[in-house]
Design a protein around this motif. Structure first.
Motif, PDB file in Angstrom:
ATOM      1  N   LEU A 186      -8.652 -15.273   9.312  1.00  0.00           N
ATOM      2  CA  LEU A 186      -8.361 -14.100   8.475  1.00  0.00           C
ATOM      3  C   LEU A 186      -7.614 -14.470   7.193  1.00  0.00           C
ATOM      4  O   LEU A 186      -7.234 -13.587   6.415  1.00  0.00           O
ATOM      5  N   SER A 187      -7.386 -15.757   6.981  1.00  0.00           N
ATOM      6  CA  SER A 187      -6.560 -16.136   5.827  1.00  0.00           C
ATOM      7  C   SER A 187      -7.291 -15.795   4.525  1.00  0.00           C
ATOM      8  O   SER A 187      -8.522 -15.793   4.459  1.00  0.00           O
ATOM      9  N   THR A 188      -6.495 -15.490   3.530  1.00  0.00           N
ATOM     10  CA  THR A 188      -7.070 -15.088   2.246  1.00  0.00           C
ATOM     11  C   THR A 188      -6.378 -15.812   1.106  1.00  0.00           C
ATOM     12  O   THR A 188      -5.193 -16.174   1.195  1.00  0.00           O
ATOM     13  N   ILE A 233       1.534  -1.508  13.966  1.00  0.00           N
ATOM     14  CA  ILE A 233       0.094  -1.237  13.887  1.00  0.00           C
ATOM     15  C   ILE A 233      -0.698  -2.442  13.429  1.00  0.00           C
ATOM     16  O   ILE A 233      -1.904  -2.502  13.619  1.00  0.00           O
ATOM     17  N   VAL A 234       0.003  -3.423  12.813  1.00  0.00           N
ATOM     18  CA  VAL A 234      -0.732  -4.572  12.287  1.00  0.00           C
ATOM     19  C   VAL A 234      -1.324  -5.417  13.421  1.00  0.00           C
ATOM     20  O   VAL A 234      -2.320  -6.114  13.221  1.00  0.00           O
ATOM     21  N   ASP A 235      -0.736  -5.351  14.598  1.00  0.00           N
ATOM     22  CA  ASP A 235      -1.277  -6.118  15.744  1.00  0.00           C
ATOM     23  C   ASP A 235      -2.748  -5.808  15.951  1.00  0.00           C
ATOM     24  O   ASP A 235      -3.585  -6.696  16.057  1.00  0.00           O
ATOM     25  N   ASP A 236      -3.037  -4.500  16.052  1.00  0.00           N
ATOM     26  CA  ASP A 236      -4.414  -4.085  16.302  1.00  0.00           C
ATOM     27  C   ASP A 236      -5.291  -4.349  15.087  1.00  0.00           C
ATOM     28  O   ASP A 236      -6.475  -4.664  15.225  1.00  0.00           O
ATOM     29  N   MET A 237      -4.702  -4.229  13.898  1.00  0.00           N
ATOM     30  CA  MET A 237      -5.492  -4.515  12.705  1.00  0.00           C
ATOM     31  C   MET A 237      -5.957  -5.963  12.724  1.00  0.00           C
ATOM     32  O   MET A 237      -7.120  -6.259  12.434  1.00  0.00           O
ATOM     33  N   ILE A 238      -5.050  -6.854  13.081  1.00  0.00           N
ATOM     34  CA  ILE A 238      -5.387  -8.282  13.073  1.00  0.00           C
ATOM     35  C   ILE A 238      -6.405  -8.600  14.168  1.00  0.00           C
ATOM     36  O   ILE A 238      -7.465  -9.167  13.911  1.00  0.00           O
ATOM     37  N   ASP A 239      -6.093  -8.241  15.412  1.00  0.00           N
ATOM     38  CA  ASP A 239      -7.038  -8.689  16.442  1.00  0.00           C
ATOM     39  C   ASP A 239      -8.287  -7.810  16.498  1.00  0.00           C
ATOM     40  O   ASP A 239      -9.353  -8.282  16.901  1.00  0.00           O
ATOM     41  N   PRO A 283      -1.728 -15.249   5.257  1.00  0.00           N
ATOM     42  CA  PRO A 283      -2.393 -15.593   6.519  1.00  0.00           C
ATOM     43  C   PRO A 283      -3.394 -14.527   6.976  1.00  0.00           C
ATOM     44  O   PRO A 283      -4.245 -14.812   7.811  1.00  0.00           O
ATOM     45  N   ASN A 284      -3.260 -13.336   6.456  1.00  0.00           N
ATOM     46  CA  ASN A 284      -4.239 -12.296   6.777  1.00  0.00           C
ATOM     47  C   ASN A 284      -4.292 -11.341   5.583  1.00  0.00           C
ATOM     48  O   ASN A 284      -3.419 -11.385   4.705  1.00  0.00           O
ATOM     49  N   PRO A 285      -5.309 -10.490   5.534  1.00  0.00           N
ATOM     50  CA  PRO A 285      -5.474  -9.656   4.335  1.00  0.00           C
ATOM     51  C   PRO A 285      -4.614  -8.395   4.337  1.00  0.00           C
ATOM     52  O   PRO A 285      -4.732  -7.571   3.431  1.00  0.00           O
ATOM     53  N   TYR A 287      15.567  -5.899   4.507  1.00  0.00           N
ATOM     54  CA  TYR A 287      15.594  -5.530   5.924  1.00  0.00           C
ATOM     55  C   TYR A 287      14.206  -5.088   6.395  1.00  0.00           C
ATOM     56  O   TYR A 287      13.693  -5.560   7.404  1.00  0.00           O
ATOM     57  N   ASN A 288      13.570  -4.197   5.633  1.00  0.00           N
ATOM     58  CA  ASN A 288      12.254  -3.700   6.023  1.00  0.00           C
ATOM     59  C   ASN A 288      11.208  -4.805   5.948  1.00  0.00           C
ATOM     60  O   ASN A 288      10.366  -4.954   6.827  1.00  0.00           O
ATOM     61  N   VAL A 289      11.261  -5.570   4.856  1.00  0.00           N
ATOM     62  CA  VAL A 289      10.222  -6.574   4.637  1.00  0.00           C
ATOM     63  C   VAL A 289      10.295  -7.661   5.715  1.00  0.00           C
ATOM     64  O   VAL A 289       9.260  -8.113   6.224  1.00  0.00           O
ATOM     65  N   VAL A 290      11.496  -8.043   6.075  1.00  0.00           N
ATOM     66  CA  VAL A 290      11.632  -9.052   7.145  1.00  0.00           C
ATOM     67  C   VAL A 290      11.063  -8.508   8.448  1.00  0.00           C
ATOM     68  O   VAL A 290      10.355  -9.210   9.183  1.00  0.00           O
ATOM     69  N   ARG A 291      11.337  -7.241   8.733  1.00  0.00           N
ATOM     70  CA  ARG A 291      10.756  -6.638   9.952  1.00  0.00           C
ATOM     71  C   ARG A 291       9.219  -6.639   9.879  1.00  0.00           C
ATOM     72  O   ARG A 291       8.542  -6.883  10.880  1.00  0.00           O
ATOM     73  N   ALA A 292       8.703  -6.395   8.690  1.00  0.00           N
ATOM     74  CA  ALA A 292       7.247  -6.393   8.533  1.00  0.00           C
ATOM     75  C   ALA A 292       6.680  -7.789   8.772  1.00  0.00           C
ATOM     76  O   ALA A 292       5.663  -7.942   9.459  1.00  0.00           O
ATOM     77  N   PHE A 293       7.324  -8.774   8.223  1.00  0.00           N
ATOM     78  CA  PHE A 293       6.837 -10.144   8.410  1.00  0.00           C
ATOM     79  C   PHE A 293       6.960 -10.551   9.881  1.00  0.00           C
ATOM     80  O   PHE A 293       6.077 -11.220  10.427  1.00  0.00           O
ATOM     81  N   GLU A 294       8.046 -10.152  10.501  1.00  0.00           N
ATOM     82  CA  GLU A 294       8.185 -10.449  11.946  1.00  0.00           C
ATOM     83  C   GLU A 294       7.059  -9.792  12.746  1.00  0.00           C
ATOM     84  O   GLU A 294       6.587 -10.326  13.740  1.00  0.00           O
ATOM     85  N   ALA A 295       6.625  -8.625  12.268  1.00  0.00           N
ATOM     86  CA  ALA A 295       5.555  -7.917  12.975  1.00  0.00           C
ATOM     87  C   ALA A 295       4.192  -8.546  12.721  1.00  0.00           C
ATOM     88  O   ALA A 295       3.241  -8.266  13.457  1.00  0.00           O
ATOM     89  N   GLY A 296       4.089  -9.369  11.651  1.00  0.00           N
ATOM     90  CA  GLY A 296       2.829 -10.066  11.437  1.00  0.00           C
ATOM     91  C   GLY A 296       2.088  -9.740  10.151  1.00  0.00           C
ATOM     92  O   GLY A 296       0.970 -10.208   9.946  1.00  0.00           O
ATOM     93  N   TRP A 297       2.683  -8.912   9.273  1.00  0.00           N
ATOM     94  CA  TRP A 297       1.987  -8.567   8.041  1.00  0.00           C
ATOM     95  C   TRP A 297       1.801  -9.802   7.167  1.00  0.00           C
ATOM     96  O   TRP A 297       2.700 -10.645   7.062  1.00  0.00           O
ATOM     97  N   GLY A 298       0.664  -9.887   6.518  1.00  0.00           N
ATOM     98  CA  GLY A 298       0.330 -11.057   5.722  1.00  0.00           C
ATOM     99  C   GLY A 298       1.033 -11.098   4.380  1.00  0.00           C
ATOM    100  O   GLY A 298       1.215 -12.166   3.803  1.00  0.00           O
ATOM    101  N   GLY A 299       1.424  -9.946   3.894  1.00  0.00           N
ATOM    102  CA  GLY A 299       2.090  -9.925   2.604  1.00  0.00           C
ATOM    103  C   GLY A 299       2.678  -8.561   2.321  1.00  0.00           C
ATOM    104  O   GLY A 299       2.446  -7.602   3.060  1.00  0.00           O
ATOM    105  N   VAL A 300       3.483  -8.525   1.247  1.00  0.00           N
ATOM    106  CA  VAL A 300       4.025  -7.242   0.807  1.00  0.00           C
ATOM    107  C   VAL A 300       3.947  -7.180  -0.710  1.00  0.00           C
ATOM    108  O   VAL A 300       3.955  -8.207  -1.389  1.00  0.00           O
TER     109      VAL A 300
END
Lengths: 452, 424
Positions: free
Chosen positions: B4-6, B291-297, B14-16, B29-42
Motif C-alpha cells: 500500500l506504500s505510496t 477506522i484506519v485498521d479496516d481501511m488498510i486491511d 506507508p499507506n495512502p 497529541y492528536n497526530v501522534v495518536r493517529a500515527f500510533e493508530a496506523g495512518w500513513g500521513g497527516v
C-alpha cells in the motif's frame, strides 16, 4: 390417592412477596424509549400497498404512522392510528400482532424479525394521550340519539364514531366499569396502570356519550323499548356464557371458570390477597387458558398445567402465546381431555384425563388411556358462548343468528331494521381489534341510515 | 499482502490514508495518536500568521438521515488558533519521531508575496514533507480575503502557487475549493503556477439545518448562525466528479482525493478515479482514528483478491471509462430483472416506477399473493427500481444483447447537428 387427600385444597393468598407480585404484574412489554422508537421506525421499508395494513382488521395505515414517528410527527402518527382505530392504545398492547400486522411484515422474509409495529403504535398513542386530553371534536349536533348496549371496545368504538358525527349516544353497560374485556378479560400485565379506564376516559372526552352502568339487556332493558326510544341501536354485548366441561363435580370447591378468575384478578389491586392453588390445572387451548395459567404462575402457583384435547397447531392461542406461557413455567400437555374430576372433602383434588388422538376429520377422539393430574385448583377455559336470551322479544328470537351469534351484513346491520351489532356477539374472530372495526363500521352505517 | 506504500508528489507514506487538515491534526497529541493508530500521513491543520485567529464556541453541524448520524457534516471553525511557534515546534518533534509518515503542513496567509515568503522558511525548517495551500476554506477566512476567496480566482491560485514554488523547495499541493463552476479552471491555474499536486475537495458552502425553535441556522452561536463548510459521506459524489474531471483532463497532475471517504471501498473508488492518496476527516471525527485498521486491511484484501500488487496497478483504472455524455452508447439497453425468490413483496419498485417513472412494473395478485413483474416493453433501464429495492441482489439490471453498433449522440438521427458517418 391418599397423598392427594393429604394435600388437596392447598389454595392460599400471598404466596409471593409484594415486590415479586409487583414485578410479575408490571408491564410485560415496556414501552419503547423515544430513541428506540425512531431506530425501530427506520427499519420500516414504507411498503406500498403494505401487507401489514392489509392484515390489520381496522386497516390502520401502518407504514404511514411509522414514517411519522421517524420524522418526529408524533401527533400525525397517533391520529393516523386513531382515525382507523380509536382503541389504538389498547390494541397496541393486546393485539396478537404475530398473526396480524407483524406476521405480515416483509422483514420476516429477510431476517425473521418484523418491525415492532405494536410497540411503535404504543409509542405514538401513548404520546398523544399524554399530550392531548381531547384530540377529537364533534360535528354540529344532529339531534339524533343512539343507544349502544355494551361498553366494550365494539360499543365504545361505535359510540365514539357516532359522537364525532354529532349524534348523542347513551351506552348501557351491565358491569360497574366500562371497557369490556379490556377491563375484565385481558391479562393484567398486558394493560397495566389502569390503562383500560384511562383510555375510555380519554376517548369519552369527545363528549356526547353518556354511560349508564348496571343496565343489562334482557334484565333492565329490552330491545323493543330501545328501538322505540332511540333512532338506532347498536348491540355490543359480547359472550355472556361460558362452556362447561360436562363432568360431575364442576361445582366442587377449587373449580372455576377461567374468565371469572381473570376478571377477579384484574379487579383486585392487591394481588397478594388473591387465593391461588399450589397446583393449578387449566383446561382449554385458547388465549384465556394461556392468560389464566400464566397469571396463576405469576401469583405463585407452584405448578400450572394447561391440558388441551388436540395438538399445538390446533390451539387457538398463537404460537407466541404458547411460548410466553412456557417461558412463564406453564406446562402445556396436548392430546388429553378431562374425563373425571377427583374430589376430596368437597374440594377438587385432581383431574383424570383421557388421552386423545385426532381422527381423519381433525376431531379429538378418546384412546381409552387415562392419566391423573393432582390439582388444588381447576380453571375451565373451554370457550365462551353467545347467550341469545337478551335479544328475545315477546318470547321469540327477535334477531336472526349465524353460527349461534347475531347475524349481520357487511354494514353490521342485523335482521331488525335500525339494530346493528358487533364485537364478540357476532360471528368472526374474537379480537379487540375486530370489535373496534365492527363498531367503526356500524357507526358509519348508522350515520348513513339517519342522514342518508 | 498488497503493497500500500505510496509516493505522492515526491512524498512517501506507508499507506495512502492521510488525515486531512482539520481538527484531528491540530496538535502533536492528536497526530501522534493517529500515527500510533496506523495512518500513513497527516496534513497538519492550517497555520496562519500570528496573532492566532479566534474560534467561536459551537462549531459543527451535522445532517442525520433516517436515523443515521453524521451523513453530512459541516464546520465553522477557522484555521489553527494556536501560536505559530507552538505548531512549528510540534511539527518538527512529530516528524522527527515518525520519519516514515508523511507530514504535510497546510498554510493560509494573506494574499501578498511578503506574507508567503515569510512563513515558508520556518515551515521548511520543521523537516516536514510538503505544504498544502488552503485555498478552500469557505467560511470566515474567505471574508478576510483568504481561503476560498483565493481559490475561486484562478489567477490568484496560480500566483500564490508560483510564490511558494519560488520561495520553498518543498512539494506544493494546492487544495481546491469545490465552490466554483468548473474545477478545471483552478486546477489548471495550480498547474500553471508550478504546483506539484492538487488536493480536493475542500468543504462545500452549506447550512446543515435550521433550528426551528431558535429560528437560526445550525450550528447556532448565541442565537445566530453562519454558513459553513460541508463534508462527510454526503459530499463524496461531488468530490468524485471533480477528482475524475482533473484525472481525465489534466493527466499526470497528482491528486490527493478528499470528500466523504469513510471506508476502504471509498478509498479504492477515489484511487480508481485517479487519486494518488486519500485524505480523511469526518469518518475519523465520527469514530476515532481506529477506522484506519479496516481501511488498510480492507483495501489490501480487496487488492489481493483482484490480483493488484500495488496501488499503481489500479490507480486511475476507471478514468478511461469516465467520458462525456455524448460518448455514451445510445444503442445500449439494460432491463430490470426481479428475482422472485428473493422478493419480499414490499412494492417499493412498483410504486416508484408507477408514480415517478415509466409504469414498467406491474403489481399483480396471484392467489392473493403479491407479485411484481417487469414489463420489458415499458422498461427504459433507468435503475430506479434496483436502487429502491431493499433486498441486495433482488433486482438486477440485465444488459441486453444487441447486434447494433455503438451509436453516440453526435451520430444520432434525432440530433439536428449530427455528424454524417464517414461512409456517407
Amino acid at each position: 390417592m391418599s397423598d392427594t387427600a393429604e394435600t388437596a385444597g392447598d389454595i392460599a393468598a400471598g404466596r409471593l412477596k409484594p415486590a415479586e407480585l409487583a414485578a410479575n404484574f408490571a408491564d410485560a412489554h415496556p414501552p419503547l424509549s423515544p430513541h428506540e422508537a425512531v431506530v425501530e421506525a427506520n427499519r420500516c421499508y414504507f411498503c406500498y400497498d403494505a401487507p401489514c395494513r392489509e392484515a390489520c382488521p381496522t386497516g390502520i395505515d401502518i407504514p404511514g404512522f411509522i414514517r411519522r414517528i421517524a420524522t418526529g410527527n408524533l401527533r400525525g402518527s397517533a391520529l393516523t392510528i386513531l382515525e382507523a382505530n380509536i382503541f389504538g392504545g389498547s390494541c397496541a398492547r393486546v393485539c396478537p400482532t404475530e398473526i396480524l400486522c407483524e406476521g405480515a411484515c416483509v422483514r420476516l422474509a429477510e431476517e425473521d424479525r418484523p418491525v415492532r409495529i405494536g410497540a411503535l403504535q404504543r409509542r405514538a398513542t401513548d404520546w398523544l394521550m399524554a399530550q392531548d386530553p381531547r384530540p377529537f371534536t364533534r360535528a354540529a349536533a344532529t339531534g339524533r340519539h343512539i343507544a349502544v348496549v355494551g361498553a366494550g371496545p365494539a360499543g365504545l368504538a361505535c359510540a365514539h364514531g357516532l359522537a364525532r358525527l354529532g349524534h348523542e349516544v347513551t351506552v348501557f353497560e351491565a358491569r360497574a366499569k366500562p371497557g369490556g374485556l379490556n377491563e375484565y378479560g385481558i391479562a393484567a400485565y398486558k394493560l397495566t396502570d389502569d390503562f383500560a379506564q384511562r383510555e375510555v376516559a380519554w376517548l369519552l372526552s369527545v363528549g356526547g356519550i353518556t354511560i349508564e352502568h348496571g343496565r343489562a339487556l334482557g334484565r333492565d332493558l329490552d330491545l323493543a323499548a330501545l328501538r322505540r326510544g332511540y333512532d338506532a341501536v347498536f348491540l355490543g354485548i359480547g359472550l355472556a356464557g361460558v362452556r362447561a366441561l360436562g363432568l360431575a363435580g364442576e361445582t366442587l370447591g377449587g373449580v372455576r371458570d377461567a374468565v371469572d378468575f381473570i376478571a377477579e384478578l384484574r379487579q383486585t389491586a392487591d394481588k397478594g390477597r388473591l387465593p391461588i392453588g399450589r397446583r393449578v390445572v387449566v383446561i382449554g387451548g385458547g388465549n384465556t387458558a394461556i392468560d389464566a395459567a400464566t397469571q396463576a404462575r405469576r401469583l405463585g402457583a407452584e405448578e400450572a398445567t394447561i391440558v388441551y384435547r388436540r395438538g399445538p397447531a390446533e390451539m387457538s392461542a398463537t404460537h407466541h402465546e404458547q411460548d410466553w406461557a412456557q417461558t412463564n413455567g406453564v406446562r402445556i400437555r396436548h392430546f388429553a381431555a378431562p374425563h373425571r374430576l377427583l374430589a376430596s372433602g368437597g374440594r377438587v383434588a385432581g383431574v383424570e384425563f383421557m388421552r386423545t388422538r385426532l381422527d381423519a376429520a381433525g376431531r379429538a377422539v378418546a384412546t381409552g388411556e387415562t392419566y391423573t393430574l393432582h390439582a388444588d385448583m381447576v380453571l375451565k377455559a373451554v370457550g365462551q358462548v353467545f347467550v341469545p336470551d337478551p335479544v328475545h322479544g315477546d318470547g321469540t328470537l327477535a334477531l336472526a343468528l349465524d353460527e349461534g351469534r347475531i347475524a349481520v351484513d357487511a354494514g353490521r346491520r342485523t335482521s331488525l331494521p335500525g339494530v346493528y351489532a358487533g364485537g364478540d356477539c357476532i360471528a368472526g374472530v374474537d379480537l379487540t381489534v375486530a370489535a373496534v372495526e365492527d363498531g367503526k363500521i356500524a357507526a358509519a352505517s348508522i350515520h348513513r341510515q339517519l342522514l342518508g | 499482502m498488497a503493497d500500500l506504500s505510496t509516493t505522492f508528489a515526491g512524498i512517501r507514506s506507508p499507506n495512502p490514508f492521510w488525515l486531512a487538515s482539520a481538527p484531528p491534526t491540530d496538535k502533536a497529541y492528536n497526530v501522534v495518536r493517529a500515527f500510533e493508530a496506523g495512518w500513513g500521513g497527516v496534513v497538519w491543520k492550517t497555520l496562519g500568521e500570528d496573532p492566532p485567529i479566534v474560534n467561536v464556541s459551537s462549531r459543527y453541524g451535522a445532517v442525520r438521515y433516517n436515523g443515521v448520524r453524521v451523513a453530512g457534516f459541516n464546520n465553522i471553525e477557522l484555521i489553527t488558533d494556536r501560536p505559530l511557534a507552538v505548531n512549528l515546534r510540534e511539527i518538527a518533534e512529530v516528524k522527527r519521531a515518525w520519519p516514515d509518515r508523511a507530514v504535510v503542513v497546510s498554510l493560509m496567509v494573506p494574499c501578498t508575496e511578503a506574507s508567503w515568503k515569510a512563513i515558508l522558511p520556518p515551515v521548511e525548517d520543521t523537516g516536514c514533507d510538503g505544504i498544502e495551500l488552503n485555498f478552500g476554506c469557505p467560511h470566515g477566512m474567505s471574508e478576510r480575503n483568504m481561503g476560498a476567496a483565493v481559490g475561486q480566482v484562478p489567477e490568484y491560485v496560480e500566483m500564490v502557487a508560483a510564490w511558494c514554488k519560488q520561495h520553498s523547495r518543498l512539494p506544493v499541493i494546492v487544495k481546491l475549493t469545490p465552490n466554483i463552476t468548473n474545477i478545471l479552471a483552478p486546477a489548471r491555474a495550480a498547474q500553471a503556477g508550478g504546483a506539484d499536486a492538487v488536493s480536493l475537495i475542500n468543504t462545500v458552502t452549506s447550512i446543515t439545518g435550521v433550528d426551528l425553535d431558535l429560528m437560526a441556522p445550525e450550528p447556532v452561536v448565541d442565537g445566530q448562525g453562519t454558513h459553513g463548510g460541508y463534508c462527510g459521506p454526503a459530499v463524496k459524489p461531488i468530490a468524485l466528479h471533480m477528482v475524475g474531471d482533473i484525472a481525465r483532463d489534466l493527466p499526470g497532475l497528482p491528486i490527493s482525493g478528499i470528500g466523504g471517504i469513510s471506508t476502504w471501498r471509498d478509498a479504492a473508488e477515489f484511487i480508481a478515479l485517479g487519486a494518488g492518496t486519500v485524505q480523511v476527516c469526518t469518518a475519523a471525527m465520527h469514530h476515532g482514528f481506529r477506522i484506519v485498521d479496516d481501511m488498510i486491511d480492507g483495501l489490501s484484501n480487496w487488492m489481493d483478491a483482484r490480483g493488484y500488487r500495488t496501488l499503481a496497478d489500479f490507480h486511475g483504472a476507471a478514468v478511461r471509462n469516465y467520458v462525456h455524455w455524448g460518448d455514451l452508447n445510445l444503442n445500449f439497453r439494460t432491463l430490470a430483472r426481479i428475482d422472485q425468490d428473493l422478493c419480499i413483496r414490499c412494492g417499493l419498485c412498483h410504486i416508484a416506477c408507477e408514480d415517478t417513472s415509466h409504469q414498467a412494473i406491474a403489481a399483480q395478485r396471484i392467489d392473493g399473493r403479491r407479485r411484481y413483474e417487469v414489463i420489458d416493453a415499458e422498461c427504459v433501464g433507468c435503475n430506479l427500481c434496483a436502487h429502491v429495492c431493499p433486498v441486495d441482489g433482488c433486482i438486477t439490471m440485465a444488459p441486453q444483447p444487441t447486434t447494433q453498433p455503438k451509436l453516440v449522440w453526435a451520430q444520432h438521427p434525432n440530433n439536428p447537428l449530427r455528424v454524417a458517418a464517414a461512409a456517407e
